[in-house]
Design an enzyme around this catalytic site. Structure first.
Site, PDB file in Angstrom:
ATOM      1  N   ASP A  12       0.932  -1.156   0.096  1.00  0.00           N
ATOM      2  CA  ASP A  12      -0.087  -0.038  -0.036  1.00  0.00           C
ATOM      3  C   ASP A  12       0.947   1.385  -0.046  1.00  0.00           C
ATOM      4  OD1 ASP A  12      -2.319   1.384   0.186  1.00  0.00           O
ATOM      5  OD2 ASP A  12      -1.804   1.681   2.213  1.00  0.00           O
ATOM      6  N   SER A  13       0.278   2.313  -0.121  1.00  0.00           N
ATOM      7  CA  SER A  13       0.915   3.678  -0.089  1.00  0.00           C
ATOM      8  C   SER A  13       1.472   3.772   1.219  1.00  0.00           C
ATOM      9  CB  SER A  13       0.187   4.847  -0.705  1.00  0.00           C
ATOM     10  OG  SER A  13      -1.002   5.000   0.298  1.00  0.00           O
ATOM     11  N   TYR A  44      -0.813   8.421  -2.252  1.00  0.00           N
ATOM     12  CA  TYR A  44      -0.770   8.323  -3.749  1.00  0.00           C
ATOM     13  C   TYR A  44      -2.077   9.004  -4.249  1.00  0.00           C
ATOM     14  CZ  TYR A  44       3.099   4.537  -3.644  1.00  0.00           C
ATOM     15  OH  TYR A  44       4.045   3.848  -3.438  1.00  0.00           O
ATOM     16  N   CYS A  75      -4.378  -1.382  -2.001  1.00  0.00           N
ATOM     17  CA  CYS A  75      -4.593  -0.066  -2.227  1.00  0.00           C
ATOM     18  C   CYS A  75      -5.319   0.218  -3.476  1.00  0.00           C
ATOM     19  CB  CYS A  75      -3.397   0.541  -2.397  1.00  0.00           C
ATOM     20  SG  CYS A  75      -3.387   2.239  -2.882  1.00  0.00           S
ATOM     21  N   THR A  77      -6.352   2.963  -4.946  1.00  0.00           N
ATOM     22  CA  THR A  77      -5.727   4.009  -5.785  1.00  0.00           C
ATOM     23  C   THR A  77      -4.843   3.368  -6.739  1.00  0.00           C
ATOM     24  OG1 THR A  77      -5.651   5.579  -4.018  1.00  0.00           O
ATOM     25  CG2 THR A  77      -4.435   6.023  -5.912  1.00  0.00           C
ATOM     26  N   GLU A 156      -2.870   8.987   8.365  1.00  0.00           N
ATOM     27  CA  GLU A 156      -1.272   8.550   8.426  1.00  0.00           C
ATOM     28  C   GLU A 156      -0.842   9.331   9.475  1.00  0.00           C
ATOM     29  OE1 GLU A 156       1.189   6.416   6.635  1.00  0.00           O
ATOM     30  OE2 GLU A 156      -0.737   5.613   5.407  1.00  0.00           O
ATOM     31  N   CYS A 189     -10.997   2.700  -0.122  1.00  0.00           N
ATOM     32  CA  CYS A 189      -9.527   3.292   0.403  1.00  0.00           C
ATOM     33  C   CYS A 189      -9.295   2.322   1.322  1.00  0.00           C
ATOM     34  CB  CYS A 189      -9.453   4.506   0.730  1.00  0.00           C
ATOM     35  SG  CYS A 189      -7.929   5.096   1.241  1.00  0.00           S
ATOM     36  N   HIS A 191      -7.367   2.912   3.929  1.00  0.00           N
ATOM     37  CA  HIS A 191      -7.191   3.418   4.907  1.00  0.00           C
ATOM     38  C   HIS A 191      -8.739   3.766   5.816  1.00  0.00           C
ATOM     39  CE1 HIS A 191      -3.477   4.803   3.527  1.00  0.00           C
ATOM     40  NE2 HIS A 191      -2.976   5.305   4.430  1.00  0.00           N
TER      41      HIS A 191
HETATM   42  N1  DGL Z   1      -4.762   3.127   0.755  1.00  0.00           N
HETATM   43  C1  DGL Z   1      -4.806   3.784  -0.436  1.00  0.00           C
HETATM   44  C2  DGL Z   1      -6.185   3.256  -0.951  1.00  0.00           C
HETATM   45  O1  DGL Z   1      -6.573   2.431  -0.841  1.00  0.00           O
HETATM   46  C3  DGL Z   1      -4.427   5.125  -0.277  1.00  0.00           C
HETATM   47  C4  DGL Z   1      -3.991   5.971  -0.752  1.00  0.00           C
HETATM   48  C5  DGL Z   1      -3.277   7.261  -0.890  1.00  0.00           C
HETATM   49  O2  DGL Z   1      -2.044   6.923  -0.501  1.00  0.00           O
HETATM   50  O3  DGL Z   1      -3.817   8.215  -1.184  1.00  0.00           O
HETATM   51  O4  DGL Z   1      -6.556   3.972  -1.966  1.00  0.00           O
END
Ligand code: DGL
Length: 271
Positions: A12-13, A44, A75, A77, A156, A189, A191
């Site tokens: 993931d990011s 991201y 992720c 994204t 985060e 997402c 998160h």
């Molecule tokens: N956890 C990522 C997602 O599912 C996150 C994104 C991000 O870094 O903006 O989209």
């Protein structure tokens, strides 16, 4: 039956993908896992597709060097922006995104005339990946979506339980929910499951859907179909890597792993 104890690569990011890892770990407790969180370069969700392609390819190379047997993209994204490119550029390794599995599960329980809301990062929402995939399977369902760009940054920062999070939820979602009155809300997402309790308490009538459950089930199906399951008797090992060892990342791993052993290392990814 073939036994393959190579690890599953998950990335993931940042720390959001740990919510997916939790589901994978619960469903497949004997599978070794290597997790990479790009905490130095998160978020991201507001970056260009080219940049997300570049970052996700670097992470893929990193995981391939550690001999992973499949790569689960935890992720939305990256799944929306780069899954096709990754599959094209690394045809020898199976990739599994997080969007397709939940969409494939919807016809099993969604009523025909319902409204599904999707929330996610700017890249995920602009790509319309959820909308297009849902419409293919459920043409009569209404799909509405809303980007919530600041959620990832706050999470985060470890602010998912803070009152400032409620203010941001209301800022992005109050008018949206009032206008469309959705029956379901997809947390698009990884998160967002960390603020599920807050969304639930502010909008109690809506059924929240977390794609991580379907992704974990799909990983199991994939391992079985490719004959890649690990030894059912073995106790799994968990290795975590991050491009920045933030306090929140460490705390989140502790929350998920409880008393279980794991290793955590910093690693730099060069462009
Ligand atoms: N956890 C990522 C997602 O599912 C996150 C994104 C991000 O870094 O903006 O989209």
């Amino acid at each position: 039956m073939n036994i393959d104890n190579r690890p599953i690569g998950v990335f993931d990011s940042g720390l959001g993908g740990l919510t997916s890892l939790k589901r994978i770990k619960a469903l497949l407790p004997n599978e070794n896992i290597i997790y990479f969180g790009d905490t130095a370069r998160t978020p991201y969700g507001s970056k260009s597709i080219d940049t997300i392609n570049q970052f996700s390819q670097q992470i893929t190379e990193f995981l391939l060097m550690r001999d992973v047997k499949i790569i689960a993209i935890a992720c939305n994204t990256v799944s929306a922006a780069s899954l096709d490119t990754l599959k094209r550029n690394y045809p020898h390794i199976p990739f599994l995104g997080i969007i397709e599995p939940i969409v494939a599960s919807l016809p099993g329980f969604i009523e025909e005339n319902s409204t599904i809301a999707v929330i996610g990062t700017e890249v995920t929402i602009k790509s319309k990946t959820y909308e297009k995939a849902i419409r293919l399977r459920l043409p009569k369902v209404k799909v509405v979506s809303q980007a919530c760009p600041l959620f990832v940054t706050l999470i985060e920062e470890g602010l998912h339980d803070a009152p400032v999070m409620d203010a941001h939820i209301r800022y992005y979602l109050d008018d949206f929910i009032a206008e469309y009155q959705p029956d379901y809300l997809i947390l698009g997402c990884t998160h967002y499951p960390l603020i599920k309790h807050k969304i639930k308490s502010i909008y109690p009538g809506i059924i929240l859907l977390d794609p991580a459950f379907s992704q974990a089930e799909k990983i199991e199906d994939l391992l079985v179909s490719l004959n890649l399951r690990a030894d059912p008797e073995q106790k799994a090992t968990y290795k975590f890597y991050a491009s920045d060892l933030s306090t929140t990342f460490r705390q989140m791993i502790d929350t998920i792993m409880l008393d279980e052993q794991y290793s955590l290392k910093f690693t730099e990814l060069r462009i």
